[in-house]
Design a protein around this motif. Structure first.
Motif, PDB file in Angstrom:
ATOM      1  N   PRO A   1       0.826  -1.206   0.000  1.00 11.35           N
ATOM      2  CA  PRO A   1       0.000   0.000   0.000  1.00 11.35           C
ATOM      3  C   PRO A   1       0.861   1.257   0.000  1.00 11.35           C
ATOM      4  O   PRO A   1       1.855   1.333   0.708  1.00 11.35           O
ATOM      5  CB  PRO A   1      -0.816  -0.097   1.280  1.00 11.35           C
ATOM      6  N   THR A   2       0.476   2.205  -0.793  1.00  8.85           N
ATOM      7  CA  THR A   2       1.247   3.448  -0.880  1.00  8.85           C
ATOM      8  C   THR A   2       0.601   4.576  -0.099  1.00  8.85           C
ATOM      9  O   THR A   2       1.102   5.683  -0.114  1.00  8.85           O
ATOM     10  CB  THR A   2       1.401   3.860  -2.350  1.00  8.85           C
ATOM     11  N   ASP A   3      -0.490   4.289   0.588  1.00 10.64           N
ATOM     12  CA  ASP A   3      -1.168   5.315   1.373  1.00 10.64           C
ATOM     13  C   ASP A   3      -0.409   5.490   2.682  1.00 10.64           C
ATOM     14  O   ASP A   3      -0.357   4.583   3.504  1.00 10.64           O
ATOM     15  CB  ASP A   3      -2.607   4.892   1.636  1.00 10.64           C
ATOM     16  N   THR A   4       0.200   6.647   2.893  1.00  9.60           N
ATOM     17  CA  THR A   4       1.010   6.883   4.089  1.00  9.60           C
ATOM     18  C   THR A   4       0.251   7.647   5.163  1.00  9.60           C
ATOM     19  O   THR A   4       0.841   8.016   6.167  1.00  9.60           O
ATOM     20  CB  THR A   4       2.275   7.671   3.721  1.00  9.60           C
ATOM     21  N   ARG A   5      -1.041   7.868   4.957  1.00  6.00           N
ATOM     22  CA  ARG A   5      -1.825   8.582   5.962  1.00  6.00           C
ATOM     23  C   ARG A   5      -2.073   7.667   7.153  1.00  6.00           C
ATOM     24  O   ARG A   5      -2.260   6.468   6.995  1.00  6.00           O
ATOM     25  CB  ARG A   5      -3.165   9.022   5.378  1.00  6.00           C
ATOM     26  N   PRO A   6      -2.101   8.221   8.372  1.00  6.15           N
ATOM     27  CA  PRO A   6      -2.401   7.379   9.532  1.00  6.15           C
ATOM     28  C   PRO A   6      -3.867   6.932   9.494  1.00  6.15           C
ATOM     29  O   PRO A   6      -4.692   7.602   8.892  1.00  6.15           O
ATOM     30  CB  PRO A   6      -2.144   8.298  10.716  1.00  6.15           C
ATOM     31  N   PRO A   7      -4.162   5.820  10.136  1.00  4.01           N
ATOM     32  CA  PRO A   7      -5.556   5.368  10.125  1.00  4.01           C
ATOM     33  C   PRO A   7      -6.442   6.335  10.900  1.00  4.01           C
ATOM     34  O   PRO A   7      -5.990   7.032  11.798  1.00  4.01           O
ATOM     35  CB  PRO A   7      -5.500   3.999  10.805  1.00  4.01           C
ATOM     36  N   ALA A   8      -7.678   6.369  10.548  1.00  2.00           N
ATOM     37  CA  ALA A   8      -8.625   7.252  11.234  1.00  2.00           C
ATOM     38  C   ALA A   8      -8.828   6.756  12.658  1.00  2.00           C
ATOM     39  O   ALA A   8      -9.002   5.564  12.900  1.00  2.00           O
ATOM     40  CB  ALA A   8      -9.949   7.283  10.474  1.00  2.00           C
ATOM     41  N   MET A   9      -8.779   7.685  13.597  1.00  2.00           N
ATOM     42  CA  MET A   9      -8.976   7.309  14.998  1.00  2.00           C
ATOM     43  C   MET A   9     -10.463   7.319  15.308  1.00  2.00           C
ATOM     44  O   MET A   9     -11.134   8.342  15.182  1.00  2.00           O
ATOM     45  CB  MET A   9      -8.245   8.308  15.906  1.00  2.00           C
ATOM     46  N   THR A  10     -10.978   6.165  15.696  1.00  2.00           N
ATOM     47  CA  THR A  10     -12.383   6.068  16.069  1.00  2.00           C
ATOM     48  C   THR A  10     -12.450   5.695  17.540  1.00  2.00           C
ATOM     49  O   THR A  10     -11.605   4.956  18.047  1.00  2.00           O
ATOM     50  CB  THR A  10     -13.105   5.012  15.224  1.00  2.00           C
ATOM     51  N   PRO A  11     -13.448   6.190  18.230  1.00  2.14           N
ATOM     52  CA  PRO A  11     -13.563   5.836  19.643  1.00  2.14           C
ATOM     53  C   PRO A  11     -13.874   4.343  19.822  1.00  2.14           C
ATOM     54  O   PRO A  11     -14.516   3.732  18.969  1.00  2.14           O
ATOM     55  CB  PRO A  11     -14.711   6.710  20.138  1.00  2.14           C
TER      56      PRO A  11
END
Length: 54
Positions: free
Chosen positions: A39-49
């Motif tokens: 995967p080339t997506d370097t964004r951090p995962p979305a933080m969900t509660p």
């Protein structure tokens, strides 16, 4: 007669606007040579509660 010339002019202008090269068939995009399914997506995962457990 003026009406016929205006219709012809509008038709020609509309036809010229449709000729933008969108019918040109381009080759499908290719992956880079060093791409091996990583995967080339370097964004951090979305933080969900965390879910609330009753």
């Amino acid at each position: 007669m003026f009406r016929v010339q205006m219709i012809a002019l509008l038709f020609a202008a509309g036809l010229a606007g449709c000729v933008d090269g969108s019918t040109v068939h381009r080759p499908a995009p290719q992956d880079p040579a060093d791409y091996h399914g990583v995967p080339t997506d370097t964004r951090p995962p979305a933080m969900t509660p965390a879910p609330v457990v009753p």
